[in-house]
Design a protein around this motif. Structure first.
Motif, PDB file in Angstrom:
ATOM      1  N   ILE A 242     -16.769  18.194  19.418  1.00  0.00           N
ATOM      2  CA  ILE A 242     -16.609  16.746  19.383  1.00  0.00           C
ATOM      3  C   ILE A 242     -15.180  16.341  19.717  1.00  0.00           C
ATOM      4  CG2 ILE A 242     -16.633  14.741  17.826  1.00  0.00           C
ATOM      5  CD1 ILE A 242     -19.079  15.941  16.483  1.00  0.00           C
ATOM      6  N   VAL A 243     -14.205  17.126  19.265  1.00  0.00           N
ATOM      7  CA  VAL A 243     -12.808  16.852  19.608  1.00  0.00           C
ATOM      8  C   VAL A 243     -12.613  16.889  21.121  1.00  0.00           C
ATOM      9  CG1 VAL A 243     -10.462  17.788  19.510  1.00  0.00           C
ATOM     10  CG2 VAL A 243     -11.808  17.612  17.416  1.00  0.00           C
ATOM     11  N   LYS A 244     -13.173  17.882  21.783  1.00  0.00           N
ATOM     12  CA  LYS A 244     -13.045  17.991  23.239  1.00  0.00           C
ATOM     13  C   LYS A 244     -13.730  16.814  23.938  1.00  0.00           C
ATOM     14  CE  LYS A 244     -12.657  23.037  23.418  1.00  0.00           C
ATOM     15  NZ  LYS A 244     -13.314  24.303  23.834  1.00  0.00           N
ATOM     16  N   GLN A 245     -14.895  16.388  23.408  1.00  0.00           N
ATOM     17  CA  GLN A 245     -15.589  15.228  23.970  1.00  0.00           C
ATOM     18  C   GLN A 245     -14.702  13.991  23.899  1.00  0.00           C
ATOM     19  OE1 GLN A 245     -19.207  14.908  21.715  1.00  0.00           O
ATOM     20  NE2 GLN A 245     -20.211  16.625  22.768  1.00  0.00           N
ATOM     21  N   ASN A 246     -14.072  13.785  22.739  1.00  0.00           N
ATOM     22  CA  ASN A 246     -13.224  12.608  22.552  1.00  0.00           C
ATOM     23  C   ASN A 246     -12.017  12.631  23.490  1.00  0.00           C
ATOM     24  OD1 ASN A 246     -14.864  11.534  20.575  1.00  0.00           O
ATOM     25  ND2 ASN A 246     -13.659  12.318  18.869  1.00  0.00           N
ATOM     26  N   ILE A 247     -11.399  13.813  23.639  1.00  0.00           N
ATOM     27  CA  ILE A 247     -10.220  13.925  24.506  1.00  0.00           C
ATOM     28  C   ILE A 247     -10.597  13.630  25.957  1.00  0.00           C
ATOM     29  CG2 ILE A 247      -8.531  15.541  25.449  1.00  0.00           C
ATOM     30  CD1 ILE A 247      -8.471  16.898  22.711  1.00  0.00           C
ATOM     31  N   ILE A 248     -11.683  14.242  26.420  1.00  0.00           N
ATOM     32  CA  ILE A 248     -12.110  14.032  27.807  1.00  0.00           C
ATOM     33  C   ILE A 248     -12.498  12.577  28.041  1.00  0.00           C
ATOM     34  CG2 ILE A 248     -13.889  14.628  29.510  1.00  0.00           C
ATOM     35  CD1 ILE A 248     -13.933  17.452  28.233  1.00  0.00           C
ATOM     36  N   PHE A 249     -13.238  11.996  27.085  1.00  0.00           N
ATOM     37  CA  PHE A 249     -13.675  10.597  27.228  1.00  0.00           C
ATOM     38  C   PHE A 249     -12.469   9.650  27.240  1.00  0.00           C
ATOM     39  CE2 PHE A 249     -14.824   6.600  25.018  1.00  0.00           C
ATOM     40  CZ  PHE A 249     -15.661   6.059  25.986  1.00  0.00           C
ATOM     41  N   ALA A 250     -11.545   9.833  26.291  1.00  0.00           N
ATOM     42  CA  ALA A 250     -10.396   8.930  26.177  1.00  0.00           C
ATOM     43  C   ALA A 250      -9.501   9.018  27.415  1.00  0.00           C
ATOM     44  CB  ALA A 250      -9.589   9.261  24.932  1.00  0.00           C
ATOM     45  N   GLY A 252     -10.313  10.156  30.360  1.00  0.00           N
ATOM     46  CA  GLY A 252     -11.062   9.732  31.539  1.00  0.00           C
ATOM     47  C   GLY A 252     -11.094   8.216  31.683  1.00  0.00           C
ATOM     48  N   VAL A 253     -11.398   7.507  30.592  1.00  0.00           N
ATOM     49  CA  VAL A 253     -11.463   6.039  30.641  1.00  0.00           C
ATOM     50  C   VAL A 253     -10.087   5.446  30.916  1.00  0.00           C
ATOM     51  CG1 VAL A 253     -11.923   3.955  29.284  1.00  0.00           C
ATOM     52  CG2 VAL A 253     -13.501   5.885  29.176  1.00  0.00           C
ATOM     53  N   LYS A 254      -9.067   5.935  30.216  1.00  0.00           N
ATOM     54  CA  LYS A 254      -7.708   5.414  30.407  1.00  0.00           C
ATOM     55  C   LYS A 254      -7.228   5.672  31.838  1.00  0.00           C
ATOM     56  CE  LYS A 254      -6.278   5.888  25.566  1.00  0.00           C
ATOM     57  NZ  LYS A 254      -5.975   4.466  25.293  1.00  0.00           N
ATOM     58  N   GLY A 255      -7.531   6.850  32.357  1.00  0.00           N
ATOM     59  CA  GLY A 255      -7.138   7.156  33.728  1.00  0.00           C
ATOM     60  C   GLY A 255      -7.827   6.247  34.725  1.00  0.00           C
ATOM     61  N   LEU A 256      -9.135   5.992  34.475  1.00  0.00           N
ATOM     62  CA  LEU A 256      -9.892   5.119  35.368  1.00  0.00           C
ATOM     63  C   LEU A 256      -9.336   3.696  35.355  1.00  0.00           C
ATOM     64  CD1 LEU A 256     -12.317   4.621  37.241  1.00  0.00           C
ATOM     65  CD2 LEU A 256     -13.700   4.225  35.167  1.00  0.00           C
ATOM     66  N   ILE A 257      -9.076   3.165  34.151  1.00  0.00           N
ATOM     67  CA  ILE A 257      -8.540   1.813  34.029  1.00  0.00           C
ATOM     68  C   ILE A 257      -7.151   1.725  34.645  1.00  0.00           C
ATOM     69  CG2 ILE A 257      -7.854   0.000  32.399  1.00  0.00           C
ATOM     70  CD1 ILE A 257     -10.876   0.406  32.664  1.00  0.00           C
ATOM     71  N   ALA A 262      -3.905  -0.489  38.895  1.00  0.00           N
ATOM     72  CA  ALA A 262      -2.941  -0.346  39.991  1.00  0.00           C
ATOM     73  C   ALA A 262      -3.490  -0.935  41.286  1.00  0.00           C
ATOM     74  CB  ALA A 262      -2.600   1.132  40.188  1.00  0.00           C
ATOM     75  N   ALA A 263      -4.834  -0.910  41.407  1.00  0.00           N
ATOM     76  CA  ALA A 263      -5.467  -1.478  42.608  1.00  0.00           C
ATOM     77  C   ALA A 263      -5.701  -2.966  42.475  1.00  0.00           C
ATOM     78  CB  ALA A 263      -6.784  -0.755  42.881  1.00  0.00           C
ATOM     79  N   GLY A 264      -5.365  -3.527  41.315  1.00  0.00           N
ATOM     80  CA  GLY A 264      -5.536  -4.967  41.093  1.00  0.00           C
ATOM     81  C   GLY A 264      -6.942  -5.365  40.740  1.00  0.00           C
ATOM     82  N   ILE A 265      -7.775  -4.400  40.356  1.00  0.00           N
ATOM     83  CA  ILE A 265      -9.178  -4.706  40.034  1.00  0.00           C
ATOM     84  C   ILE A 265      -9.362  -4.947  38.537  1.00  0.00           C
ATOM     85  CG2 ILE A 265     -11.545  -3.816  40.101  1.00  0.00           C
ATOM     86  CD1 ILE A 265     -10.726  -2.204  42.566  1.00  0.00           C
ATOM     87  N   ALA A 266      -8.742  -4.106  37.682  1.00  0.00           N
ATOM     88  CA  ALA A 266      -8.913  -4.221  36.229  1.00  0.00           C
ATOM     89  C   ALA A 266      -8.082  -5.372  35.688  1.00  0.00           C
ATOM     90  CB  ALA A 266      -8.507  -2.912  35.554  1.00  0.00           C
ATOM     91  N   ASN A 267      -8.657  -6.070  34.696  1.00  0.00           N
ATOM     92  CA  ASN A 267      -7.942  -7.173  34.061  1.00  0.00           C
ATOM     93  C   ASN A 267      -7.488  -6.760  32.656  1.00  0.00           C
ATOM     94  OD1 ASN A 267     -10.279  -7.205  32.544  1.00  0.00           O
ATOM     95  ND2 ASN A 267     -11.147  -8.992  33.589  1.00  0.00           N
ATOM     96  N   MET A 268      -7.002  -7.767  31.892  1.00  0.00           N
ATOM     97  CA  MET A 268      -6.496  -7.500  30.552  1.00  0.00           C
ATOM     98  C   MET A 268      -7.590  -6.971  29.627  1.00  0.00           C
ATOM     99  SD  MET A 268      -3.988  -7.406  28.464  1.00  0.00           S
ATOM    100  CE  MET A 268      -2.724  -8.285  29.379  1.00  0.00           C
TER     101      MET A 268
END
Length: 293
Positions: A242-250, A252-257, A262-268
Motif C-alpha cells: 500500500i505504501v508503494k501504491q500511495n507513492i506511485i499514485f501521489a 504520478g498525479v503531481k507530475g501530471l498536473i 506548464a502547458a497552461g492547461i491545468a488550473n488552480m
C-alpha cells in the motif's frame, strides 16, 4: 516453539529431593527465566528471600548465590566446570540443572519443555509465507534440539550454544544469505538479546520475554503465540504494498498536473487536487490495512 517448562526428575546425592528442590528454587528466586519459574513451581515450601544474598546470574551457565551462608551454584555442566566441581553427568531427556553447595556436588534436576500445540503449524505457515529456511539455535543438549526440530519440521539445529555462540552462528547464517534475503531471529530470553540486535530483524516474544530481549528487538509480539510471526510477515507485506501504491499514485498525479500546468492547461483547482486531494486519497487507501484479517 516451546511451551511451559516442568520438572520431570529430581536426582539428589547429598540431600533429600525436597532439600534439593528448595535449594535450587532459592537460587533461582530472583531469575525471570521460564526454567527458574518451573523450579520455583515445583518447590512446595514458601521461600524466604532473607535466606538469599550475593546472587549472580551468569548467562548461558546458571546462577551463583549464597543461601543460609553457603555458596550455591545452580546451572549446567559448564558452570560446574567453571567452579571446578566434579559431578556425574545426567543424561535425562531435557534441560539439566546441576546443584552444588560449598563446592560439593549435591544433585541434579531435569526439566522438560512441552512444545506449544501451534508450533508445528507456525513453522508450516512461515514456509508458506516464503521463509526459505528455519534454524533453531538453542542452549539445550543436542538430543533435545534434534528431537524438537524433527517434530516441528525445522531444517537445521545448533545445540549447546552460549549467548556468544549464538551470535557467532548468526554471523555464519548472515554470510549464507543470497542477495535480497534477510535473516529474522525470534527469541525471548536475556541470552537472546545480542542475537536479536545482530539479526536483520529481531522479534521478541513480549509476554514472557525479558526486558533485555524486548529492548533489543525490532518487533515485539504482545503474546507468545508463534503463529503471530507469519501474521507479522503478511501485515508487513500488505503495508509495504500500500505504501508503494500511495507513492506511485501521489508522484504520478503531481507530475501530471505539473506538466499540464506548464502547458497552461491545468488550473488552480487541479493544483489543489494534486495537493490536498491526493493526500486524502492516500490516507483512505492506507486505511485498507485496518481491514486486514
Amino acid at each position: 516453539t516451546k511451551g511451559e517448562f516442568t520438572v520431570t526428575g529430581i536426582y539428589p546425592r547429598e540431600m533429600t529431593e525436597e532439600q534439593l528442590i528448595e535449594t535450587a528454587a532459592l537460587a533461582e528466586s530472583y531469575s525471570e527465566h521460564p526454567i527458574a519459574a518451573a523450579v520455583k513451581a515445583a518447590c512446595r515450601k514458601e521461600l524466604s528471600m532473607e535466606r538469599i544474598s550475593d546472587t549472580e546470574e551468569i548467562p548461558g551457565h546458571g546462577i551463583l548465590a549464597r543461601i543460609d551462608g553457603k555458596r550455591v551454584a545452580a546451572g549446567n555442566m559448564k558452570l560446574m566446570a567453571a567452579e571446578n566441581i566434579s559431578c556425574e553427568e545426567n543424561c535425562g531427556m531435557g534441560t539439566v540443572i546441576y546443584i552444588a553447595v560449598d563446592g560439593k556436588y549435591a544433585g541434579s534436576i531435569v526439566i522438560a519443555d512441552r512444545i506449544k500445540p501451534e508450533a508445528g503449524e507456525a513453522i508450516l505457515s512461515l514456509k508458506e509465507s516464503g521463509v526459505r529456511k528455519t534454524v533453531m539455535l538453542t542452549g539445550d543438549k543436542e538430543n533435545v534440539g534434534i528431537s524438537v526440530a524433527g517434530e516441528l519440521g525445522i531444517d537445521r539445529v545448533y545445540a549447546n550454544l552460549l549467548p556468544g555462540d549464538k551470535v557467532t552462528q548468526v554471523e555464519v547464517l548472515l554470510d549464507e544469505l543470497s542477495e535480497g534475503e534477510k535473516l529474522a531471529f525470534v527469541g525471548d530470553g536475556i541470552n537472546d538479546a545480542p542475537v536479536l540486535s545482530r539479526a536483520d530483524i529481531g522479534i521478541a516474544m513480549g509476554s514472557m520475554g525479558s526486558d533485555a530481549a524486548i529492548e533489543a528487538a525490532d518487533v515485539v509480539l504482545m503474546d507468545d503465540n508463534p503463529m503471530k510471526i507469519a501474521s507479522v510477515i503478511r501485515i508487513a507485506r500488505r503495508t509495504l504494498k500500500i505504501v508503494k501504491q500511495n507513492i506511485i499514485f501521489a508522484l504520478g498525479v503531481k507530475g501530471l498536473i505539473l506538466i499540464l500546468g506548464a502547458a497552461g492547461i491545468a488550473n488552480m483547482w487541479a493544483a489543489v487536487f494534486a495537493d490536498v486531494g491526493v493526500a486524502v486519497i492516500a490516507i483512505l487507501n492506507s486505511m485498507r490495512v485496518l481491514q486486514s484479517k
